[in-house]
Design a protein around this motif. Structure first.
Motif, mmCIF file in Angstrom:
data_model
loop_
_atom_site.group_PDB
_atom_site.id
_atom_site.type_symbol
_atom_site.label_atom_id
_atom_site.label_comp_id
_atom_site.label_asym_id
_atom_site.label_seq_id
_atom_site.Cartn_x
_atom_site.Cartn_y
_atom_site.Cartn_z
ATOM 1 N N THR A 99 0.838 -1.190 0.000
ATOM 2 C CA THR A 99 0.000 0.000 0.000
ATOM 3 C C THR A 99 0.877 1.247 0.000
ATOM 4 O OG1 THR A 99 -0.097 0.137 2.400
ATOM 5 C CG2 THR A 99 -1.804 -1.204 1.303
ATOM 6 N N LYS A 100 0.241 2.396 -0.215
ATOM 7 C CA LYS A 100 0.973 3.655 -0.227
ATOM 8 C C LYS A 100 1.660 3.894 1.124
ATOM 9 C CE LYS A 100 0.259 8.594 -0.971
ATOM 10 N NZ LYS A 100 -0.743 9.623 -1.289
ATOM 11 N N PRO A 153 16.913 7.094 6.949
ATOM 12 C CA PRO A 153 16.644 7.635 8.282
ATOM 13 C C PRO A 153 16.962 9.128 8.409
ATOM 14 C CG PRO A 153 18.578 6.214 8.306
ATOM 15 C CD PRO A 153 17.958 6.091 6.957
ATOM 16 N N HIS A 154 17.719 9.677 7.464
ATOM 17 C CA HIS A 154 18.040 11.103 7.506
ATOM 18 C C HIS A 154 16.875 11.982 7.047
ATOM 19 C CE1 HIS A 154 18.947 9.685 3.461
ATOM 20 N NE2 HIS A 154 18.768 10.930 3.041
ATOM 21 N N LEU A 155 15.819 11.358 6.491
ATOM 22 C CA LEU A 155 14.639 12.106 6.056
ATOM 23 C C LEU A 155 13.516 11.953 7.073
ATOM 24 C CD1 LEU A 155 14.465 11.069 2.285
ATOM 25 C CD2 LEU A 155 15.273 13.241 3.205
ATOM 26 N N TYR A 156 12.783 13.046 7.283
ATOM 27 C CA TYR A 156 11.615 12.981 8.154
ATOM 28 C C TYR A 156 10.507 12.192 7.462
ATOM 29 C CZ TYR A 156 13.652 16.692 11.010
ATOM 30 O OH TYR A 156 14.472 17.419 11.812
ATOM 31 N N HIS A 157 9.729 11.485 8.263
ATOM 32 C CA HIS A 157 8.623 10.688 7.729
ATOM 33 C C HIS A 157 7.660 11.565 6.929
ATOM 34 C CE1 HIS A 157 4.981 8.183 7.730
ATOM 35 N NE2 HIS A 157 5.825 7.161 7.774
ATOM 36 N N ARG A 158 7.364 12.759 7.427
ATOM 37 C CA ARG A 158 6.438 13.658 6.730
ATOM 38 C C ARG A 158 6.992 14.100 5.378
ATOM 39 N NH1 ARG A 158 8.572 17.067 10.793
ATOM 40 N NH2 ARG A 158 9.682 18.844 9.893
ATOM 41 N N ASP A 159 8.328 14.228 5.267
ATOM 42 C CA ASP A 159 8.935 14.596 3.986
ATOM 43 C C ASP A 159 8.848 13.450 2.985
ATOM 44 O OD1 ASP A 159 9.562 17.120 4.944
ATOM 45 O OD2 ASP A 159 11.601 16.545 5.549
ATOM 46 N N VAL A 160 9.065 12.228 3.456
ATOM 47 C CA VAL A 160 8.935 11.065 2.577
ATOM 48 C C VAL A 160 7.490 10.961 2.089
ATOM 49 C CG1 VAL A 160 9.067 8.546 2.453
ATOM 50 C CG2 VAL A 160 10.831 9.819 3.681
ATOM 51 N N GLU A 161 6.548 11.168 2.986
ATOM 52 C CA GLU A 161 5.136 11.121 2.615
ATOM 53 C C GLU A 161 4.815 12.180 1.564
ATOM 54 O OE1 GLU A 161 0.730 11.184 4.733
ATOM 55 O OE2 GLU A 161 2.534 11.329 5.967
ATOM 56 N N ARG A 162 5.349 13.377 1.736
ATOM 57 C CA ARG A 162 5.127 14.465 0.783
ATOM 58 C C ARG A 162 5.736 14.134 -0.578
ATOM 59 N NH1 ARG A 162 7.487 19.039 3.302
ATOM 60 N NH2 ARG A 162 5.724 18.922 4.704
ATOM 61 N N VAL A 183 6.348 11.052 -1.910
ATOM 62 C CA VAL A 183 5.573 9.979 -2.545
ATOM 63 C C VAL A 183 4.257 10.530 -3.066
ATOM 64 C CG1 VAL A 183 4.356 7.805 -2.126
ATOM 65 C CG2 VAL A 183 6.675 8.125 -1.256
ATOM 66 N N THR A 184 3.577 11.347 -2.267
ATOM 67 C CA THR A 184 2.301 11.932 -2.687
ATOM 68 C C THR A 184 2.493 12.826 -3.906
ATOM 69 O OG1 THR A 184 1.442 11.833 -0.437
ATOM 70 C CG2 THR A 184 0.357 13.376 -1.937
#
Length: 96
Positions: free
Chosen positions: A2-3, A15-24, A26-27
């Motif tokens: 899933t997404k 791990p050097h990227l914030y989860h919210r940045d990865v989400e942004r 991919v979106t």
């Protein structure tokens, strides 16, 4: 996958990227692919595949429950064609 699983997997590998940045990220990628298809463009990801839009003409369909004829409007549908590298990887196993 899933997404949200994709986002989690990418976040774990970076791990050097914030989860919210990865989400942004991919979106944004999915949004850009969707926007290109909505504009009638083709999206090609080398080695993975190509997304395009196909047109289906109007036709007379049949309601499977009642057998009654039904008019089906013309429409555009997304289409994905796998790339050569992906096809080879799928057919030769994941170890290649």
């Amino acid at each position: 996958m899933t997404k949200s699983e994709l986002i989690q997997h990418i976040a774990e590998q970076n791990p050097h990227l914030y989860h919210r940045d990865v989400e942004r990220i991919v979106t944004t990628i999915f949004d850009e692919i969707s926007n290109a298809l909505a504009d009638g463009n083709r999206v090609e990801l080398r080695g993975f595949g190509a997304f395009s839009v196909k047109h289906r003409d109007a036709r007379v369909g049949r309601n499977p429950r009642t057998g009654e004829s039904v008019e089906v409007d013309s429409k555009h549908i997304p289409f994905f064609k796998t790339g050569k590298q992906l096809r080879e990887r799928l057919n030769n196993g994941a170890d290649s």
